[in-house]
Scaffold this motif. Structure first.
Motif, PDB file in Angstrom:
ATOM      1  N   PHE A  51      10.648  -0.752   0.734  1.00 36.21           N
ATOM      2  CA  PHE A  51      10.623   0.047   1.669  1.00 36.21           C
ATOM      3  C   PHE A  51      11.861   0.545   1.512  1.00 36.21           C
ATOM      4  O   PHE A  51      12.625   0.491   1.208  1.00 36.21           O
ATOM      5  CB  PHE A  51      10.291  -0.708   2.969  1.00 36.21           C
ATOM      6  CG  PHE A  51       8.740  -0.846   2.520  1.00 36.21           C
ATOM      7  CD1 PHE A  51       7.666  -0.009   3.437  1.00 36.21           C
ATOM      8  CD2 PHE A  51       7.914  -1.947   2.359  1.00 36.21           C
ATOM      9  CE1 PHE A  51       6.394  -0.471   3.347  1.00 36.21           C
ATOM     10  CE2 PHE A  51       6.723  -1.854   1.860  1.00 36.21           C
ATOM     11  CZ  PHE A  51       5.694  -1.275   2.715  1.00 36.21           C
ATOM     12  N   GLN A 102       2.485   6.636  -0.581  1.00 38.18           N
ATOM     13  CA  GLN A 102       3.492   7.677  -0.329  1.00 38.18           C
ATOM     14  C   GLN A 102       5.394   7.820  -1.039  1.00 38.18           C
ATOM     15  O   GLN A 102       5.181   8.670  -1.050  1.00 38.18           O
ATOM     16  CB  GLN A 102       4.051   6.403   1.243  1.00 38.18           C
ATOM     17  CG  GLN A 102       5.532   7.193   2.330  1.00 38.18           C
ATOM     18  CD  GLN A 102       5.464   7.097   3.660  1.00 38.18           C
ATOM     19  OE1 GLN A 102       5.574   5.405   3.692  1.00 38.18           O
ATOM     20  NE2 GLN A 102       4.880   7.580   4.652  1.00 38.18           N
ATOM     21  N   TRP A 119      -0.563   8.551  12.500  1.00 35.37           N
ATOM     22  CA  TRP A 119       0.249   8.123  11.329  1.00 35.37           C
ATOM     23  C   TRP A 119      -0.351   9.031   9.934  1.00 35.37           C
ATOM     24  O   TRP A 119      -0.359   9.473   9.116  1.00 35.37           O
ATOM     25  CB  TRP A 119       0.178   6.746  10.446  1.00 35.37           C
ATOM     26  CG  TRP A 119       1.378   5.834  11.288  1.00 35.37           C
ATOM     27  CD1 TRP A 119       1.809   6.483  12.193  1.00 35.37           C
ATOM     28  CD2 TRP A 119       1.864   4.486  11.320  1.00 35.37           C
ATOM     29  NE1 TRP A 119       2.720   5.552  12.949  1.00 35.37           N
ATOM     30  CE2 TRP A 119       2.566   4.327  12.060  1.00 35.37           C
ATOM     31  CE3 TRP A 119       1.340   3.840   9.253  1.00 35.37           C
ATOM     32  CZ2 TRP A 119       3.741   3.007  11.644  1.00 35.37           C
ATOM     33  CZ3 TRP A 119       2.237   2.870   9.418  1.00 35.37           C
ATOM     34  CH2 TRP A 119       3.429   2.024  10.571  1.00 35.37           C
ATOM     35  N   THR A 120      -2.049   9.586  10.341  1.00 32.12           N
ATOM     36  CA  THR A 120      -2.828  10.101   9.159  1.00 32.12           C
ATOM     37  C   THR A 120      -3.342  11.361   9.497  1.00 32.12           C
ATOM     38  O   THR A 120      -3.593  11.837   8.916  1.00 32.12           O
ATOM     39  CB  THR A 120      -3.434   9.281   8.860  1.00 32.12           C
ATOM     40  OG1 THR A 120      -4.437   8.791  10.107  1.00 32.12           O
ATOM     41  CG2 THR A 120      -2.778   8.181   8.042  1.00 32.12           C
ATOM     42  N   TYR A 155       0.505  -1.200  -0.176  1.00 37.58           N
ATOM     43  CA  TYR A 155      -0.816  -0.390  -0.078  1.00 37.58           C
ATOM     44  C   TYR A 155       0.859   1.312  -0.487  1.00 37.58           C
ATOM     45  O   TYR A 155       0.291   2.672  -0.534  1.00 37.58           O
ATOM     46  CB  TYR A 155      -0.803  -0.482   1.082  1.00 37.58           C
ATOM     47  CG  TYR A 155      -1.959   1.399   1.549  1.00 37.58           C
ATOM     48  CD1 TYR A 155      -3.408   1.094   0.643  1.00 37.58           C
ATOM     49  CD2 TYR A 155      -1.082   2.597   1.861  1.00 37.58           C
ATOM     50  CE1 TYR A 155      -3.788   1.805   1.153  1.00 37.58           C
ATOM     51  CE2 TYR A 155      -2.068   3.441   1.977  1.00 37.58           C
ATOM     52  CZ  TYR A 155      -3.409   3.148   1.735  1.00 37.58           C
ATOM     53  OH  TYR A 155      -4.224   4.054   1.974  1.00 37.58           O
ATOM     54  N   ASP A 156       1.589   1.222   1.018  1.00 40.65           N
ATOM     55  CA  ASP A 156       2.548   2.048   0.986  1.00 40.65           C
ATOM     56  C   ASP A 156       3.489   3.163  -0.513  1.00 40.65           C
ATOM     57  O   ASP A 156       3.795   3.999  -0.827  1.00 40.65           O
ATOM     58  CB  ASP A 156       3.729   2.385   1.951  1.00 40.65           C
ATOM     59  CG  ASP A 156       3.263   2.120   3.424  1.00 40.65           C
ATOM     60  OD1 ASP A 156       2.279   2.477   3.580  1.00 40.65           O
ATOM     61  OD2 ASP A 156       4.511   1.914   4.041  1.00 40.65           O
ATOM     62  N   GLN A 157       3.391   1.990  -1.687  1.00 40.12           N
ATOM     63  CA  GLN A 157       4.009   2.160  -2.654  1.00 40.12           C
ATOM     64  C   GLN A 157       3.790   3.142  -3.640  1.00 40.12           C
ATOM     65  O   GLN A 157       3.757   4.066  -3.798  1.00 40.12           O
ATOM     66  CB  GLN A 157       4.660   0.859  -3.492  1.00 40.12           C
ATOM     67  CG  GLN A 157       5.742   0.970  -4.608  1.00 40.12           C
ATOM     68  CD  GLN A 157       5.686  -0.712  -5.018  1.00 40.12           C
ATOM     69  OE1 GLN A 157       5.540  -1.329  -4.368  1.00 40.12           O
ATOM     70  NE2 GLN A 157       6.665  -0.341  -6.091  1.00 40.12           N
ATOM     71  N   TYR A 200       0.551  10.552   5.170  1.00 39.39           N
ATOM     72  CA  TYR A 200       0.667   9.354   5.405  1.00 39.39           C
ATOM     73  C   TYR A 200       2.120   9.082   6.049  1.00 39.39           C
ATOM     74  O   TYR A 200       3.095   9.146   4.945  1.00 39.39           O
ATOM     75  CB  TYR A 200       0.581   8.615   4.344  1.00 39.39           C
ATOM     76  CG  TYR A 200       0.248   7.057   4.657  1.00 39.39           C
ATOM     77  CD1 TYR A 200      -0.237   6.520   6.150  1.00 39.39           C
ATOM     78  CD2 TYR A 200       0.653   6.282   4.367  1.00 39.39           C
ATOM     79  CE1 TYR A 200      -0.424   4.992   6.591  1.00 39.39           C
ATOM     80  CE2 TYR A 200       0.947   4.727   4.022  1.00 39.39           C
ATOM     81  CZ  TYR A 200       0.448   4.434   5.421  1.00 39.39           C
ATOM     82  OH  TYR A 200       0.631   3.274   5.177  1.00 39.39           O
ATOM     83  N   ASP A 201       2.334   8.969   7.646  1.00 40.25           N
ATOM     84  CA  ASP A 201       3.701   8.996   7.836  1.00 40.25           C
ATOM     85  C   ASP A 201       4.180   8.769   9.139  1.00 40.25           C
ATOM     86  O   ASP A 201       3.371   9.473   9.908  1.00 40.25           O
ATOM     87  CB  ASP A 201       4.675   9.909   7.449  1.00 40.25           C
ATOM     88  CG  ASP A 201       5.926  10.011   7.203  1.00 40.25           C
ATOM     89  OD1 ASP A 201       7.133   8.304   7.332  1.00 40.25           O
ATOM     90  OD2 ASP A 201       7.315  10.602   7.307  1.00 40.25           O
TER      91      ASP A 201
END
Length: 813
Positions: free
Chosen positions: A175, A72, A612-613, A67-69, A547-548
Motif C-alpha cells: 500500500f 487496484q 468505493w465501488t 486484495y487491493d494489490q 475501486y477507490d
C-alpha cells in the motif's frame, strides 16, 4: 553516511555488519519470489472471481488483506507503464468511474522513485523488487536513525528488525502509505542533522527527503510524519540540542519541499475536492476510535482472527490492528526509561511523547481529538497513526536493549526477575483474554490459528528470556536481535503471498482490444464478483464502476439516483440474526457502543460505505441507466435485464448481454438549464432522449424539430483526447458520455469553448450552427500551474545548493 567506526562493538557485531545484515535480510525475505515464475501479487484471487473462476477444488487462498494489490495497484501500474511507453503521461484514466483523474490520485504515486521500476521491468517482478527495496530502505534507515541516537550496533539492529518485520509493516508493503513508513527514519535523521549543525548540504537533503514523503502517495500518512518531525524539532529545541537558526532552516526546507511537490498536491487537492471524501461525515475521515481490546494484538498475533482466510473479526481491520512487534521487544521497553546509556543524542522522551500522542489518537482520547479539526488533519483517519506508534515502540525497544546490554548484563543476574515477572504478567493477561473470548474464537477461528500464534509468541518470549539468562555476556547484543528475528520472521513472511506470475490476468478470447483510435467497450455488472472493479482496464474495457476510496461525487450521486439503496450497509447490519455469533460478539457490542457515541454520523458512514465501488444492485431509474451507454452487461447466470441481447461469451457462471445502440456521444436539439448540483432534480420530469439538462448559461434552443440534419462522427479516440466531426445544422448541445471534470477543455475549429456538466454527470459543449471539428482534451490547469511552481522550487533548491551562498558556506566551514 560513514559507518567505519567500530566504537560500541559488543561481541562480533559492528554498525557496518548490522547494516549488511539488514540488506541481506531484505533480499532473503522476498528474493524467493523472483524465481520460478513467482510473484508477490496475489494471483489466487483471480481463481475466486468471475469470469476467471475455475471449477476446481484447488483454489489458491491468498492473504485477505492483499486484495487491493491485484485489483487496484496492478491495473494502475500497467496503465502507467503502457501510457509512458506510448509517449503519454497518464493524467486521465478512462477505464474506471466513466473516467477519473489518474496522476492526481495520490495513491498512484507516479513521482515516487521506486515506482519507476514498473517502467523498466515486467510488472510481476517489479512489484517484488519494489517490496525488497522498501524493506531495505526501512531497515537501513531505522538502523542509522538509532545509531545517531548513540546506540550500539546490536540494539540498533534490534530496533530496525522490530519496525521492519512487525506485522503491520509487512502487511502494508503493498500500500502507498508504506512509502511514508519507509521514508520516516530518513526524514527524522535529516531533520535532526539539519537542526544540530545547519549547512547547505544537510538543508538540501532534508528538502529532498521531505519532498519524497509528500510524493509517497498517502497525504494522510505524510501529515502524520510531518507532525512527528515538528514534535522532534520542538523536543530538540527545548533540550538545547538545536538552535533557532537550525530549526528555522528545517522549516524552510519543508517549505521548499512544498514547492517541489506542488505538481502533485495541487492536482490531488482538486481531485479530492470533487470526490466523496470532503462531503462524507467526520466518522469517515477520522475513523472510529480503537477499542482497548485491539491492543491485545501487541502480545497475541492475529488475536482477532486469521489474516490468511479472511476470518478476521476485529475492528476496524487487519492492517489497522496488526500490532504485533514481538513480545520480547515489549519486555525491553520499560528498560528504556532507566539510566541513560547513549553517548550522544536525545533520550527516550521524544519517542515516548510521540508514542503516547499516537496511542491517544488511536483510542480517541478527548484532549487529543481537537487535532482532527486542524486544516488537513480534518480529512485524516486515525489509523494513519499506527505506523508512528510502532516506530516509537521500535525505538524504545532498542533503547531498552541498549540499557540491558550496557548495564544489566554487565553487572549481575539479579535484575533478571523483573523481565521474567513482566513476562508472567503478560502471559496471565493473555490467558485471561483467551478464556474470556474463547466461545467466539471457537466459532470464528475453528482452525485455531489465533491460538497457535499466541503459543508461538509466548514460547518465543519465554525462550528468549531463558537464553538471555544463560547467554555469555559479550554475545547478548547479538542474541537479542536474533531472537526478535526468529519471533517475527515466521509470522511476517506469511503475510505476503507467493503467487504465480504467469497466471496474472490470462487472455480472454471473448475480449478483443479496440481498434486504434476507437473507444473501448463499456461494461457494467450488478455483482462485484463479476469482473471486479478496476480489473477491466487490464483488458482495455471501460468499467462504469471503480475501486477507490476517492470516488467521484457526481458519479455516486448519479448512481444513487438510479438505485436509492446504494451503499445502504445499515440495512444489512440490522438484518443480522440476533442469535448469531455476530450479534453476540464483541464486534457488534462495539458497534452498538459506537452508535450511542456517534449517532447519525456512524449511520451516514454505514449508508455510504459502498461508494468505493459504486456497486448498485438494482435499476430503479431505467431512463438514467440508459444514459450510461453501456455496451455490455455482465451478470451472474439467471439474471436477464430488459432490452439487452444475450452475447456468446463462454465464461463460467457469467452471462453477457450486448447493447448495439450504445454511442460515445450525442447531439441534443433542445436543452434546459439547471443550477449547479441540482441537475438530477431537474431531470425527473424531462424527456432525456431529446432534452439535455446543462449546468451552464446557454442561448435559447432553436424552435422546431431539426434532428434530421444533425450528425456526429468520431474521428479519433485517445485515453486523454477525442476528435469528432459535427454536422450540427442549427445549434445543439454536444454530450460525450464520460464523466465531467474541470480539467477537460474543448476546441471547435481551433476556437476554445467551455465544457460544462450535462445530465449532471457527463461532458457537454455548445456547438454553433454549421459543420465543425470538435476536439476534447484533458488539460488540467492544476497540473500546468503545479509543474511551473515545482520547476521554480527546483531552481531555488539548486541555486541555494550550488550558488554563491552554498560555496561561501562550504569555504567558511
Amino acid at each position: 553516511m560513514a559507518l567505519a567506526s567500530d566504537e560500541g562493538t559488543i561481541g562480533a557485531m559492528t554498525h557496518r555488519a548490522a547494516l549488511w545484515l539488514c540488506l541481506l535480510l531484505s533480499a532473503a525475505f522476498f528474493g524467493d519470489a523472483l524465481w520460478g515464475d513467482r510473484t508477490l501479487i496475489p494471483s489466487g484471487f483471480l481463481d475466486q472471481s468471475q469470469p476467471w473462476q475455475v471449477a476446481s477444488d484447488a483454489i489458491a487462498v491468498d492473504p485477505a488483506q492483499q486484495y487491493d494489490q491485484l485489483f487496484q495497484f496492478y491495473p494502475w501500474a500497467q496503465y502507467f507503464k503502457e501510457s509512458v511507453g506510448q509517449g503519454r503521461f497518464p493524467l486521465w484514466n478512462p477505464y474506471n468511474y466513466l473516467g477519473t483523474q489518474f496522476f492526481a490520485n495520490p495513491q498512484t504515486a507516479l513521482l515516487f522513485p521506486l515506482n519507476w521500476l514498473h517502467l523498466a521491468l515486467p510488472l510481476p517482478y517489479s512489484f517484488t523488487l519494489i517490496y525488497m527495496l522498501k524493506l531495505a530502505l526501512l531497515l537501513s534507515g531505522m538502523l542509522l536513525w538509532l545509531r545517531s541516537c548513540g546506540l550500539r550496533a546490536g540494539p540498533c539492529l534490534l530496533g530496525a528488525l522490530v519496525l521492519g518485520l512487525c506485522m503491520h509493516t509487512q502487511a502494508s508493503l503493498a500500500f502507498p502509505y508504506s512509502n511514508v513508513t519507509v521514508v520516516l527514519p530518513w526524514l527524522l535523521l535529516a531533520a535532526r542533522r539539519t537542526t544540530a549543525k545547519p549547512c547547505v548540504r544537510r538543508w538540501s537533503l532534508l528538502a529532498l527527503v521531505a519532498a519524497l514523503t509528500i510524493l509517497a502517495g498517502q497525504p494522510q500518512s505524510a501529515l502524520a510524519a510531518i507532525l512527528a518531525v515538528a514534535l522532534l524539532l520542538i523536543a530538540e529545541l527545548a533540550a538545547g540540542r538545536a538552535s533557532l537558526r537550525g530549526t528555522a532552516a528545517a522549516f524552510a526546507a519543508f517549505g521548499v519541499a512544498g514547492l517541489l511537490t506542488a505538481v502533485q498536491w495541487m492536482a490531488s487537492f482538486e481531485y479530492v475536492s470533487e470526490s466523496m471524501v470532503p462531503h462524507g461525515p467526520r466518522i469517515i475521515k477520522s475513523g472510529l476510535p480503537y477499542l482497548p481490546a485491539n491492543l491485545v494484538n501487541f502480545v497475541i498475533p492475529d488475536f482477532f482472527g486469521s489474516h490468511l482466510n479472511g476470518s478476521y473479526w476485529g475492528f476496524p481491520g487487519y492492517h489497522d490492528a496488526a500490532f504485533y512487534c514481538s513480545v520480547l521487544a515489549l519486555l525491553l521497553i520499560p528498560l528504556a526509561f532507566g539510566a541513560t546509556t547513549s553517548r550522544s543524542g536525545p533520550g527516550a522522551g521524544f519517542a515516548a511523547a510521540l508514542g503516547l500522542l499516537s496511542l491517544g489518537l488511536l483510542l480517541g482520547m478527548p484532549l487529543l481529538e481537537s487535532l482532527f479539526d486542524l486544516p488537513g488533519f480534518d480529512l485524516m483517519r486515525r489509523n494513519k497513526f499506527v505506523f508512528l506508534l510502532l516506530f516509537c515502540l521500535a525505538e524504545l525497544a532498542a533503547r531498552g536493549a541498549e540499557r540491558f546490554c550496557g548495564e544489566v548484563a554487565a553487572l549481575s543476574r539479579r535484575p533478571f526477575w523483573r523481565p521474567l515477572l513482566a513476562a508472567l504478567v503478560l502471559a496471565a493477561l493473555s490467558g485471561l483474554a483467551f478464556w474470556h473470548f474463547r466461545p467466539h474464537i471457537e466459532v470464528l477461528d475453528p482452525q485455531g490459528q489465533s491460538l497457535r500464534m499466541a503459543l508461538h509468541a509466548g514460547i518465543a518470549a519465554l525462550l528468549g528470556l531463558a537464553l538471555l539468562r544463560f547467554c555469555p555476556r559479550r554475545w547478548v547484543a547479538v542474541a537479542l536481535p536474533l531472537l526478535v528475528l526468529a519471533d517475527l520472521a515466521p509470522l511476517s513472511y506469511k503475510l505476503n503471498p507467493r503467487g504465480t506470475a504467469n497466471s496474472l490476468y490470462p487472455h480472454l478470447p471473448e475480449i478483443s482490444l479496440p481498434a486504434p483510435g476507437k473507444p473501448p467497450q463499456r461494461i457494467f455488472s450488478l455483482q462485484q464478483s463479476v469482473f471486479p472493479p478496476n480489473s477491466a482496464q487490464v483488458y482495455k474495457l471501460q468499467d462504469v464502476r471503480g475501486y477507490d476510496v476517492i470516488t467521484p461525487l457526481r458519479l455516486f450521486r448519479f448512481m444513487q439516483a438510479i438505485d436509492p439503496s446504494l451503499g445502504d450497509e445499515m440495512s444489512r447490519l440490522s438484518a443480522l440474526d440476533r442469535g448469531s455469533i455476530h450479534r453476540e460478539s464483541r464486534l457488534v457490542k462495539a458497534f452498538d457502543l459506537a452508535l450511542q457515541n456517534h449517532g447519525d454520523a456512524l449511520r451516514d458512514y454505514l449508508t455510504s460505505e459502498s461508494y468505493w465501488t459504486v456497486g448498485i444492485t438494482r435499476i430503479g431509474r431505467p431512463d438514467l441507466f440508459n444514459l450510461l451507454q453501456i455496451d455490455r452487461m455482465l451478470l451472474a447466470a439467471g439474471m436477464a435485464p430488459d432490452g439487452l441481447q444475450p452475447s456468446q461469451e463462454n465464461w463460467p457462471g457469467v452471462q453477457a448481454y450486448s447493447n448495439p445502440s450504445a454511442l460515445p456521444a450525442r447531439l441534443y436539439p433542445s436543452w434546459t438549464e439547471a443550477e449547479p448540483g441540482r441537475s438530477l432534480e431537474a431531470m425527473l420530469e424531462i424527456d432525456l432522449e431529446q432534452v439535455a439538462v446543462v449546468e451552464s448559461s446557454l442561448p435559447e434552443p432553436p424552435s422546431g424539430d431539426s434532428a434530421a440534419n444533425r450528425q456526429i462522427r468520431l474521428m479519433d479516440w485517445q485515453p486523454q483526447s477525442r476528435r469528432y466531426r459535427v454536422e450540427s445544422g442549427p445549434p445543439a448541445v454536444f454530450v460525450e458520455f464520460g464523466r465531467f471534470s474541470p480539467g477537460w477543455r474543448a476546441w471547435i475549429d481551433d476556437q476554445e469553448q467551455p465544457v460544462f456538466p450535462a445530465h449532471s454527470l457527463f461532458r457537454g459543449v455548445y456547438v454553433p450552427e454549421g459543420s465543425h471539428e470538435l476536439v476534447l482534451e484533458y488539460r488540467p490547469s492544476t497540473f500546468r500551474n503545479g509543474l511551473l511552481i515545482s520547476a521554480l522550487g527546483l531552481l531555488l533548491l539548486l541555486a541555494v545548493r550550488f550558488g554563491r551562498w552554498g560555496k561561501y558556506r562550504r569555504i567558511r566551514r
